[in-house]
Design a protein around this motif. Structure first.
Motif, PDB file in Angstrom:
ATOM      1  N   ILE A  62       0.788  -0.966  -0.069  1.00  0.00           N
ATOM      2  CA  ILE A  62       0.051   0.010  -0.083  1.00  0.00           C
ATOM      3  C   ILE A  62       0.963   1.234   0.041  1.00  0.00           C
ATOM      4  N   TYR A  63       0.620   2.154  -0.971  1.00  0.00           N
ATOM      5  CA  TYR A  63       1.605   3.348  -1.088  1.00  0.00           C
ATOM      6  C   TYR A  63       0.535   4.549  -0.913  1.00  0.00           C
ATOM      7  N   LYS A  64       1.202   5.640  -0.292  1.00  0.00           N
ATOM      8  CA  LYS A  64       0.244   6.572   0.142  1.00  0.00           C
ATOM      9  C   LYS A  64       1.026   8.088  -0.217  1.00  0.00           C
ATOM     10  N   GLY A  65       0.332   8.932  -0.475  1.00  0.00           N
ATOM     11  CA  GLY A  65       0.875  10.327  -0.822  1.00  0.00           C
ATOM     12  C   GLY A  65      -0.356  11.435  -1.103  1.00  0.00           C
ATOM     13  N   GLU A  66       0.264  12.268  -1.856  1.00  0.00           N
ATOM     14  CA  GLU A  66      -0.399  13.333  -2.460  1.00  0.00           C
ATOM     15  C   GLU A  66      -0.370  13.482  -3.871  1.00  0.00           C
ATOM     16  N   LEU A  67      -1.850  13.570  -4.528  1.00  0.00           N
ATOM     17  CA  LEU A  67      -1.868  13.752  -6.002  1.00  0.00           C
ATOM     18  C   LEU A  67      -1.689  15.137  -6.257  1.00  0.00           C
ATOM     19  N   ASN A  68      -0.942  15.679  -7.238  1.00  0.00           N
ATOM     20  CA  ASN A  68      -1.024  17.220  -7.906  1.00  0.00           C
ATOM     21  C   ASN A  68      -1.916  16.981  -9.080  1.00  0.00           C
ATOM     22  N   ILE A  69      -2.726  17.721  -9.275  1.00  0.00           N
ATOM     23  CA  ILE A  69      -3.841  17.814 -10.438  1.00  0.00           C
ATOM     24  C   ILE A  69      -3.424  19.384 -11.110  1.00  0.00           C
ATOM     25  N   THR A  70      -3.086  19.502 -12.139  1.00  0.00           N
ATOM     26  CA  THR A  70      -2.776  20.630 -12.788  1.00  0.00           C
ATOM     27  C   THR A  70      -3.473  20.769 -14.057  1.00  0.00           C
ATOM     28  N   THR A  71      -4.566  21.808 -14.060  1.00  0.00           N
ATOM     29  CA  THR A  71      -5.247  22.085 -15.406  1.00  0.00           C
ATOM     30  C   THR A  71      -5.211  23.567 -15.649  1.00  0.00           C
ATOM     31  N   GLU A  72      -5.907  23.845 -16.674  1.00  0.00           N
ATOM     32  CA  GLU A  72      -5.643  25.300 -17.183  1.00  0.00           C
ATOM     33  C   GLU A  72      -6.204  26.117 -16.294  1.00  0.00           C
ATOM     34  N   ARG A  73      -6.954  25.587 -15.498  1.00  0.00           N
ATOM     35  CA  ARG A  73      -8.082  26.529 -14.292  1.00  0.00           C
ATOM     36  C   ARG A  73      -6.944  26.606 -13.028  1.00  0.00           C
ATOM     37  N   GLY A  74      -5.972  25.869 -12.969  1.00  0.00           N
ATOM     38  CA  GLY A  74      -5.071  25.934 -11.831  1.00  0.00           C
ATOM     39  C   GLY A  74      -4.820  24.516 -11.379  1.00  0.00           C
ATOM     40  N   SER A  75      -4.269  24.623  -9.793  1.00  0.00           N
ATOM     41  CA  SER A  75      -3.718  23.109  -9.463  1.00  0.00           C
ATOM     42  C   SER A  75      -4.435  22.926  -8.237  1.00  0.00           C
ATOM     43  N   GLN A  76      -4.515  21.890  -7.783  1.00  0.00           N
ATOM     44  CA  GLN A  76      -5.056  21.366  -6.483  1.00  0.00           C
ATOM     45  C   GLN A  76      -4.329  19.979  -6.018  1.00  0.00           C
ATOM     46  N   LYS A  77      -4.318  19.892  -4.706  1.00  0.00           N
ATOM     47  CA  LYS A  77      -3.714  18.333  -4.299  1.00  0.00           C
ATOM     48  C   LYS A  77      -4.731  17.759  -3.429  1.00  0.00           C
ATOM     49  N   ILE A  78      -4.896  16.358  -3.631  1.00  0.00           N
ATOM     50  CA  ILE A  78      -5.693  15.645  -2.718  1.00  0.00           C
ATOM     51  C   ILE A  78      -4.985  14.390  -2.368  1.00  0.00           C
ATOM     52  N   PRO A  79      -5.282  13.804  -1.322  1.00  0.00           N
ATOM     53  CA  PRO A  79      -4.736  12.403  -0.689  1.00  0.00           C
ATOM     54  C   PRO A  79      -5.021  11.443  -1.703  1.00  0.00           C
ATOM     55  N   MET A  80      -3.876  10.342  -1.793  1.00  0.00           N
ATOM     56  CA  MET A  80      -4.114   9.324  -2.852  1.00  0.00           C
ATOM     57  C   MET A  80      -3.413   8.216  -2.328  1.00  0.00           C
ATOM     58  N   GLU A  81      -3.966   6.929  -2.561  1.00  0.00           N
ATOM     59  CA  GLU A  81      -3.468   5.765  -2.193  1.00  0.00           C
ATOM     60  C   GLU A  81      -3.404   4.755  -3.372  1.00  0.00           C
ATOM     61  N   PHE A  82      -2.238   4.001  -3.630  1.00  0.00           N
ATOM     62  CA  PHE A  82      -2.341   2.876  -4.441  1.00  0.00           C
ATOM     63  C   PHE A  82      -2.178   1.692  -3.819  1.00  0.00           C
ATOM     64  N   HIS A  83      -3.338   0.592  -3.979  1.00  0.00           N
ATOM     65  CA  HIS A  83      -2.740  -0.771  -3.382  1.00  0.00           C
ATOM     66  C   HIS A  83      -2.815  -1.805  -4.307  1.00  0.00           C
ATOM     67  N   LEU A  84      -1.628  -2.340  -4.238  1.00  0.00           N
ATOM     68  CA  LEU A  84      -1.360  -3.622  -4.993  1.00  0.00           C
ATOM     69  C   LEU A  84      -1.181  -4.878  -4.282  1.00  0.00           C
ATOM     70  N   LEU A  85      -2.010  -5.889  -4.205  1.00  0.00           N
ATOM     71  CA  LEU A  85      -1.926  -6.943  -3.247  1.00  0.00           C
ATOM     72  C   LEU A  85      -2.409  -8.310  -3.827  1.00  0.00           C
ATOM     73  N   LYS A  86      -2.028  -9.161  -3.139  1.00  0.00           N
ATOM     74  CA  LYS A  86      -2.349 -10.684  -3.662  1.00  0.00           C
ATOM     75  C   LYS A  86      -3.846 -11.019  -3.640  1.00  0.00           C
ATOM     76  N   THR A  87      -4.308 -11.834  -4.364  1.00  0.00           N
ATOM     77  CA  THR A  87      -5.638 -12.532  -4.154  1.00  0.00           C
ATOM     78  C   THR A  87      -5.203 -13.994  -4.240  1.00  0.00           C
ATOM     79  N   ASP A  88      -6.150 -14.652  -4.206  1.00  0.00           N
ATOM     80  CA  ASP A  88      -6.432 -16.098  -4.160  1.00  0.00           C
ATOM     81  C   ASP A  88      -5.634 -16.811  -5.493  1.00  0.00           C
TER      82      ASP A  88
END
Length: 171
Positions: free
Chosen positions: A32-58
């Motif tokens: 499980i990886y955690k951090g902040e996502l920076n989003i930049t568009t022509e209208r400006g920038s914002q930051k939101i919390p983000m996670e990425f999970h890569l886990l085993k299954t059966d």
């Protein structure tokens, strides 16, 4: 003199050992990886919390692949198609399946949806962290240049209007 020879042999052995360690995707990148996502568009920038999970299954050919934006999860499945060739699929578990490729510690995907072209990139090159990136272009903004002779082909460009980038750390 013996200590110099010993140090050289130790250095040589550790270099050879380090070079012989190869990582296998996705097995060696689970977590499980955690951090902040920076989003930049022509209208400006914002930051939101983000996670990425890569886990085993059966299943040995399926992995939980979850993106969490601003505490809102998107539950997907990573499917191994041909591990040796780096071919995978991301199943959005709703009838949408995206072709994905892994090369030199980076997972790539390109796709078109609702008149938009997206490029995704997840770079696992650093130990215990990853770099996540999505580039977005509207197909209607496509540019055309070239095509003035047989030697100069027609070329289409896709101006990027949204940049999403995050550095996520493994917990």
């Amino acid at each position: 003199m013996k200590s110099i020879v010993f140090a050289f042999c130790f250095f040589l052995l550790s270099t050879v050992t380090a070079q012989s360690v190869t990582k296998t995707f996705p097995d060696d990148f689970l977590g499980i990886y955690k951090g902040e996502l920076n989003i930049t568009t022509e209208r400006g920038s914002q930051k939101i919390p983000m996670e990425f999970h890569l886990l085993k299954t059966d299943s040995i050919h399926k992995f939980d692949y979850k993106l969490v934006y601003n505490n809102s999860p998107r539950n997907y499945t990573l499917i191994v198609k041909d591990k040796e060739k780096g071919l995978f699929e991301i199943d959005e578990n709703n009838g949408i399946i995206l072709p994905t490729a892994f090369n030199l510690n980076v997972l790539y995907s390109f796709f078109e949806v609702q008149g938009n072209f997206l490029s995704t990139r997840i770079d696992f090159s650093s130990a215990n962290e990853l770099e996540f990136e999505i580039l977005f272009s509207r197909l209607q903004n496509k540019t055309k240049t070239g095509g003035i002779s047989k030697e100069i082909p027609e070329v289409f460009g896709y101006p990027i209007t949204v940049f999403q980038k995050a550095k996520l750390v493994k917990n």
